[in-house]
Write a protein that holds these residues in place. Sequence first.
Motif, PDB file in Angstrom:
ATOM      1  N   GLY A 130      15.532  55.313  35.731  1.00  0.00           N
ATOM      2  CA  GLY A 130      15.890  54.918  37.088  1.00  0.00           C
ATOM      3  C   GLY A 130      14.712  54.451  37.905  1.00  0.00           C
ATOM      4  N   SER A 131      13.678  55.272  37.937  1.00  0.00           N
ATOM      5  CA  SER A 131      12.439  54.996  38.658  1.00  0.00           C
ATOM      6  C   SER A 131      11.273  55.148  37.686  1.00  0.00           C
ATOM      7  CB  SER A 131      12.291  55.975  39.826  1.00  0.00           C
ATOM      8  OG  SER A 131      10.968  56.007  40.320  1.00  0.00           O
ATOM      9  N   PHE A 132      10.212  54.407  37.955  1.00  0.00           N
ATOM     10  CA  PHE A 132       9.005  54.558  37.143  1.00  0.00           C
ATOM     11  C   PHE A 132       8.302  55.888  37.414  1.00  0.00           C
ATOM     12  CE2 PHE A 132       9.503  49.921  37.004  1.00  0.00           C
ATOM     13  CZ  PHE A 132       9.304  49.694  35.653  1.00  0.00           C
ATOM     14  N   TRP A 133       8.867  56.681  38.317  1.00  0.00           N
ATOM     15  CA  TRP A 133       8.239  57.956  38.690  1.00  0.00           C
ATOM     16  C   TRP A 133       9.121  59.147  38.359  1.00  0.00           C
ATOM     17  CZ3 TRP A 133       3.516  56.570  39.235  1.00  0.00           C
ATOM     18  CH2 TRP A 133       3.224  55.297  39.730  1.00  0.00           C
ATOM     19  N   ARG A 134      10.138  58.935  37.494  1.00  0.00           N
ATOM     20  CA  ARG A 134      11.015  60.017  37.034  1.00  0.00           C
ATOM     21  C   ARG A 134      11.166  59.919  35.517  1.00  0.00           C
ATOM     22  NH1 ARG A 134      12.106  63.517  41.445  1.00  0.00           N
ATOM     23  NH2 ARG A 134      12.041  62.172  43.302  1.00  0.00           N
ATOM     24  N   PHE A 212      25.267  53.478  29.905  1.00  0.00           N
ATOM     25  CA  PHE A 212      25.024  53.433  31.347  1.00  0.00           C
ATOM     26  C   PHE A 212      26.352  53.232  32.066  1.00  0.00           C
ATOM     27  CE2 PHE A 212      23.586  51.349  35.293  1.00  0.00           C
ATOM     28  CZ  PHE A 212      22.598  52.237  35.685  1.00  0.00           C
ATOM     29  N   THR A 213      26.570  53.970  33.134  1.00  0.00           N
ATOM     30  CA  THR A 213      27.869  53.944  33.804  1.00  0.00           C
ATOM     31  C   THR A 213      27.792  53.412  35.223  1.00  0.00           C
ATOM     32  OG1 THR A 213      27.563  56.273  34.435  1.00  0.00           O
ATOM     33  CG2 THR A 213      28.831  55.825  32.430  1.00  0.00           C
ATOM     34  N   GLY A 214      26.801  52.583  35.525  1.00  0.00           N
ATOM     35  CA  GLY A 214      26.791  51.886  36.804  1.00  0.00           C
ATOM     36  C   GLY A 214      25.808  52.387  37.833  1.00  0.00           C
ATOM     37  N   GLY A 215      25.148  53.503  37.594  1.00  0.00           N
ATOM     38  CA  GLY A 215      24.184  53.991  38.564  1.00  0.00           C
ATOM     39  C   GLY A 215      23.357  55.129  38.006  1.00  0.00           C
ATOM     40  N   TYR A 216      22.223  55.405  38.639  1.00  0.00           N
ATOM     41  CA  TYR A 216      21.313  56.449  38.156  1.00  0.00           C
ATOM     42  C   TYR A 216      21.564  57.803  38.807  1.00  0.00           C
ATOM     43  CZ  TYR A 216      18.573  52.611  36.162  1.00  0.00           C
ATOM     44  OH  TYR A 216      18.164  51.521  35.434  1.00  0.00           O
ATOM     45  N   GLY A 217      22.345  57.814  39.876  1.00  0.00           N
ATOM     46  CA  GLY A 217      22.609  59.074  40.554  1.00  0.00           C
ATOM     47  C   GLY A 217      21.392  59.575  41.317  1.00  0.00           C
ATOM     48  N   ASP A 218      21.400  60.865  41.613  1.00  0.00           N
ATOM     49  CA  ASP A 218      20.323  61.484  42.387  1.00  0.00           C
ATOM     50  C   ASP A 218      19.094  61.684  41.492  1.00  0.00           C
ATOM     51  OD1 ASP A 218      18.697  62.873  44.091  1.00  0.00           O
ATOM     52  OD2 ASP A 218      19.936  64.679  44.154  1.00  0.00           O
ATOM     53  N   LEU A 219      18.055  60.929  41.734  1.00  0.00           N
ATOM     54  CA  LEU A 219      16.859  61.012  40.898  1.00  0.00           C
ATOM     55  C   LEU A 219      16.097  62.316  41.091  1.00  0.00           C
ATOM     56  CD1 LEU A 219      15.486  57.357  41.217  1.00  0.00           C
ATOM     57  CD2 LEU A 219      16.750  58.364  39.303  1.00  0.00           C
ATOM     58  N   SER A 224       9.273  64.620  38.431  1.00  0.00           N
ATOM     59  CA  SER A 224       8.522  63.474  38.942  1.00  0.00           C
ATOM     60  C   SER A 224       7.219  63.305  38.158  1.00  0.00           C
ATOM     61  CB  SER A 224       8.216  63.650  40.431  1.00  0.00           C
ATOM     62  OG  SER A 224       7.540  64.872  40.672  1.00  0.00           O
ATOM     63  N   TYR A 225       6.827  62.055  37.993  1.00  0.00           N
ATOM     64  CA  TYR A 225       5.578  61.713  37.311  1.00  0.00           C
ATOM     65  C   TYR A 225       4.549  61.346  38.375  1.00  0.00           C
ATOM     66  CZ  TYR A 225       2.274  59.118  34.386  1.00  0.00           C
ATOM     67  OH  TYR A 225       1.129  58.674  33.743  1.00  0.00           O
ATOM     68  N   LEU A 226       3.383  61.975  38.313  1.00  0.00           N
ATOM     69  CA  LEU A 226       2.376  61.796  39.354  1.00  0.00           C
ATOM     70  C   LEU A 226       1.147  61.032  38.872  1.00  0.00           C
ATOM     71  CD1 LEU A 226       2.522  65.419  40.854  1.00  0.00           C
ATOM     72  CD2 LEU A 226       3.864  63.412  41.521  1.00  0.00           C
ATOM     73  N   ARG A 244       9.491  52.002  44.319  1.00  0.00           N
ATOM     74  CA  ARG A 244       8.628  52.052  45.507  1.00  0.00           C
ATOM     75  C   ARG A 244       9.125  53.113  46.487  1.00  0.00           C
ATOM     76  NH1 ARG A 244       8.895  46.294  45.421  1.00  0.00           N
ATOM     77  NH2 ARG A 244      10.243  46.338  47.268  1.00  0.00           N
ATOM     78  N   GLU A 245      10.433  53.136  46.719  1.00  0.00           N
ATOM     79  CA  GLU A 245      10.997  54.117  47.647  1.00  0.00           C
ATOM     80  C   GLU A 245      10.894  55.531  47.086  1.00  0.00           C
ATOM     81  OE1 GLU A 245      12.411  55.434  51.151  1.00  0.00           O
ATOM     82  OE2 GLU A 245      11.862  53.366  50.658  1.00  0.00           O
ATOM     83  N   ASP A 246      11.149  55.667  45.808  1.00  0.00           N
ATOM     84  CA  ASP A 246      11.091  56.979  45.175  1.00  0.00           C
ATOM     85  C   ASP A 246       9.675  57.544  45.218  1.00  0.00           C
ATOM     86  OD1 ASP A 246      12.217  59.172  43.705  1.00  0.00           O
ATOM     87  OD2 ASP A 246      11.348  58.348  41.868  1.00  0.00           O
ATOM     88  N   PHE A 247       8.676  56.691  44.986  1.00  0.00           N
ATOM     89  CA  PHE A 247       7.288  57.169  45.003  1.00  0.00           C
ATOM     90  C   PHE A 247       6.887  57.639  46.399  1.00  0.00           C
ATOM     91  CE2 PHE A 247       2.587  56.477  44.854  1.00  0.00           C
ATOM     92  CZ  PHE A 247       2.320  57.456  43.908  1.00  0.00           C
ATOM     93  N   LYS A 248       7.367  56.978  47.429  1.00  0.00           N
ATOM     94  CA  LYS A 248       7.096  57.422  48.804  1.00  0.00           C
ATOM     95  C   LYS A 248       7.666  58.818  49.024  1.00  0.00           C
ATOM     96  CE  LYS A 248       7.113  52.801  50.891  1.00  0.00           C
ATOM     97  NZ  LYS A 248       7.863  51.896  51.803  1.00  0.00           N
ATOM     98  N   ASN A 249       8.888  59.038  48.543  1.00  0.00           N
ATOM     99  CA  ASN A 249       9.511  60.353  48.695  1.00  0.00           C
ATOM    100  C   ASN A 249       8.758  61.424  47.909  1.00  0.00           C
ATOM    101  OD1 ASN A 249      11.559  59.293  50.303  1.00  0.00           O
ATOM    102  ND2 ASN A 249      12.890  58.864  48.552  1.00  0.00           N
ATOM    103  N   ILE A 250       8.329  61.080  46.701  1.00  0.00           N
ATOM    104  CA  ILE A 250       7.571  62.030  45.876  1.00  0.00           C
ATOM    105  C   ILE A 250       6.262  62.396  46.566  1.00  0.00           C
ATOM    106  CG2 ILE A 250       6.273  62.252  43.717  1.00  0.00           C
ATOM    107  CD1 ILE A 250       8.528  60.623  42.378  1.00  0.00           C
TER     108      ILE A 250
END
Length: 277
Positions: A130-134, A212-219, A224-226, A244-250
């Motif tokens: 989903g994200s490059f950080w998960r 894949f069923t259409g979405g990644y859900g709650d990441l 998380s990868y740091l 980008r958004e996920d990394f900001k949250n992490i």
Amino acid sequence: MKISGFTIVRNAVKFNYPVAASIRSILPICDEFIVNVGDSQDGTLELIRSIESPKIRIIQSQWDMSLGAGVLAQETNRALKECRGDWAFYLQSDEVIHEEDLNKLKFWMRHYLNKKDIDALRFWWFHFYGSFWRYRIDFGWYQKQDRIIRNNGQIESYGDAFGFRRIDGKAMRTGLTFCYLYHYGWVNSSEAMQKRSDNASSIGFMDKNNAFTGGYGDLNRFPSYLGTHPRVMQEVIQQHPLSREDFKNICRKSWWNPCLWMRLRFKTGRRVKTRMI
């Protein structure tokens, strides 16, 4: 010591596989790189040619799609037979190696070169999702696998090219590299992932129950990868909005973590024994 890199690829442009980054990630330590390009309906062959390295040798083949997932092993073995090195380093088109690990890998290949009891070298895996950080550590996502094999004609790819086995049926004898393999097959836009998943399941590469069923859900349910990513992937990562958004949250949640400050390439040893839906 000579090292052969090898891979197979088909319709990489159409399904947005980072095959050029994959090849470039290990090209510096390879003496040659064999690319088996299957019959494609896009610019895959031109993409491989655009890398413009004298180390790259392209073979073109017509893939027998009636074999289902088995065609992947068949074409992997076709590329393997073209390798002339002491070691054959296999990467699939969505697998990348970090540049900080190249010298380590070369060290281990030298170390085991004359230890004939070792058939292959093993990696720890990051399955980004989903994200490059998960990344995934739950049931169904293997956490280690062999990608460097001794090129002695006694080892072959099998099944859906998930791994390798000895032709004589004996167990593979492996040495650890203590290095990570970065698997990016599950990081893309939802639309691109749906197309890729539908294609894979329709021809038997993927179990439809795991498609894949259409979405990644709650990441947030995934670790998380740091740390840092391979340099060859930086442009792709920067252009991925969800990451980008996920990394900001992490960063907001993990501001206190030394692994984030130092950008350490660290993976939890904890496994989740059930599938995280």
